[in-house]
Design a protein around this motif. Structure first.
Motif, PDB file in Angstrom:
ATOM      1  N   ARG A 152      38.873  69.981  44.245  1.00  0.00           N
ATOM      2  CA  ARG A 152      38.965  70.427  45.634  1.00  0.00           C
ATOM      3  C   ARG A 152      40.353  70.157  46.216  1.00  0.00           C
ATOM      4  O   ARG A 152      41.212  69.557  45.562  1.00  0.00           O
ATOM      5  CB  ARG A 152      37.896  69.720  46.474  1.00  0.00           C
ATOM      6  N   LYS A 153      40.521  70.575  47.449  1.00  0.00           N
ATOM      7  CA  LYS A 153      41.815  70.404  48.101  1.00  0.00           C
ATOM      8  C   LYS A 153      42.146  68.933  48.332  1.00  0.00           C
ATOM      9  O   LYS A 153      43.312  68.561  48.399  1.00  0.00           O
ATOM     10  CB  LYS A 153      41.834  71.154  49.438  1.00  0.00           C
ATOM     11  N   ASP A 154      41.105  68.096  48.473  1.00  0.00           N
ATOM     12  CA  ASP A 154      41.330  66.675  48.713  1.00  0.00           C
ATOM     13  C   ASP A 154      41.255  65.873  47.415  1.00  0.00           C
ATOM     14  O   ASP A 154      40.794  64.725  47.402  1.00  0.00           O
ATOM     15  CB  ASP A 154      40.319  66.140  49.720  1.00  0.00           C
TER      16      ASP A 154
END
Length: 314
Positions: free
Chosen positions: A211-213
């Motif tokens: 994911r982006k995080d």
């Protein structure tokens, strides 16, 4: 001399790392926390059990996703979206793998010349190629289901381990006799399972949905393992078990909301996310700070009384 220098350095680092004043109150040493008279204390060497526990959890997770999450996804009608595959092109594939997934406009023009394609066609190719690497809905559903199931089991397991303990109802008991507090089997397994779970998440980061995080997830998992390890070595086990139970309670709703969202139960998912927000704020911003304030206040008063007693005896 040269070959003895690394061993001297390691000895110095080890002595500094296990410096008693760093871990224990001023009137205690490591020898005071050796097992005796039926009392068992937490030891750093016991944390080695975290690795085999993490490997066992990875096996359990594989069986869970295959035998439970996948059939559940089938029954709920969860399907991966059909995606157009990018046609084979060695020049664009080489750029995609070695340089960037999203090309700059100047690079798009250069690639157009090399492939004799239009800018529009090159941009479409890169978009389709990126979509090919994105995980499907079923994979995300399986991962969220596993995390939700673990947090649910861990939370109720923690409740069973804590419900009859006096320090749950009287926070002053958290520091009674600290740090010479005997470790209970339920506390041992609660810690090892929690640490094994987070270690298994670290081991699976390269294979799970990215994911982006992603970077934040790595920092979170490593920070969690570090804090749990420090609390174990310093024998902050009573407060550690309380903190784990408080944190797991809201994580259940977070992962459950994701499961409902992937299953297209949007109203249920929205209600779950609202409940998660409320519970998160209550547990992390009200209960946890309040408990910490009370317990640290009690500990300070105990240290002051101990210091005053020493002065009077002298």
């Amino acid at each position: 001399m040269y070959f003895g220098f690394p061993s001297i350095m390691l000895t110095t680092v080890s002595e500094w790392l296990w410096w008693e004043r760093l871990w224990l109150p001023g009137n205690l040493s490591w020898s005071d926390l050796e097992d005796s008279k039926g009392r068992v204390y937490a030891k750093a060497s016991q944390l080695y059990a975290t690795l085999p526990c993490a490997l066992c959890l990875l096996l359990v997770r594989h069986l869970f996703e295959r035998c439970i999450a996948t059939p559940l996804a089938d029954s709920l009608g969860i399907k991966d979206r059909l995606r157009h595959t990018a046609e084979q092109n060695h020049i664009l594939e080489s750029y995609f793998c070695k340089r960037a997934r999203i090309p700059l406009q100047a690079d798009v023009r250069s690639l157009c010349k090399k492939t004799s394609w239009s800018e529009r066609k090159v941009e479409v190719w890169f978009r389709r190629r990126r979509n090919q690497d994105r995980p499907g809905l079923r994979k995300r559903f399986s991962e969220a289901s596993w995390r939700c199931a673990f947090y649910l089991i861990a939370f109720f397991g923690g409740i069973l381990a804590l419900y009859d303990k006096p320090w749950v109802y009287n926070l002053r008991e958290v520091w009674a006799g600290f740090p010479k507090q005997s470790m209970l089997p339920s506390q041992y397994w609660y810690y090892i399972l929690e640490m094994g779970f987070y270690l298994s998440l670290v081991l699976r980061l390269a294979f799970d949905v990215k994911r982006k995080d992603f970077k934040e997830q790595v920092i979170h998992h490593m920070a969690t393992l570090t804090l749990l390890s420090f609390s174990w070595i310093s024998n902050y086990i009573r407060i550690g078990t309380l903190v784990m139970a408080i944190h797991d309670s809201s994580d259940i709703l977070l992962e459950g909301g994701k499961v409902f969202n992937y299953a297209n139960w949007h109203k249920t998912a929205n209600a779950t996310f609202v409940a998660f927000t409320i519970l998160f704020m209550v547990t992390r911003l009200v209960i946890f700070p309040f408990c910490w304030k009370v317990m640290t206040g009690v500990m300070k008063r105990r240290m002051i009384l101990t210091h005053q007693r020493k002065k009077t005896t002298k």
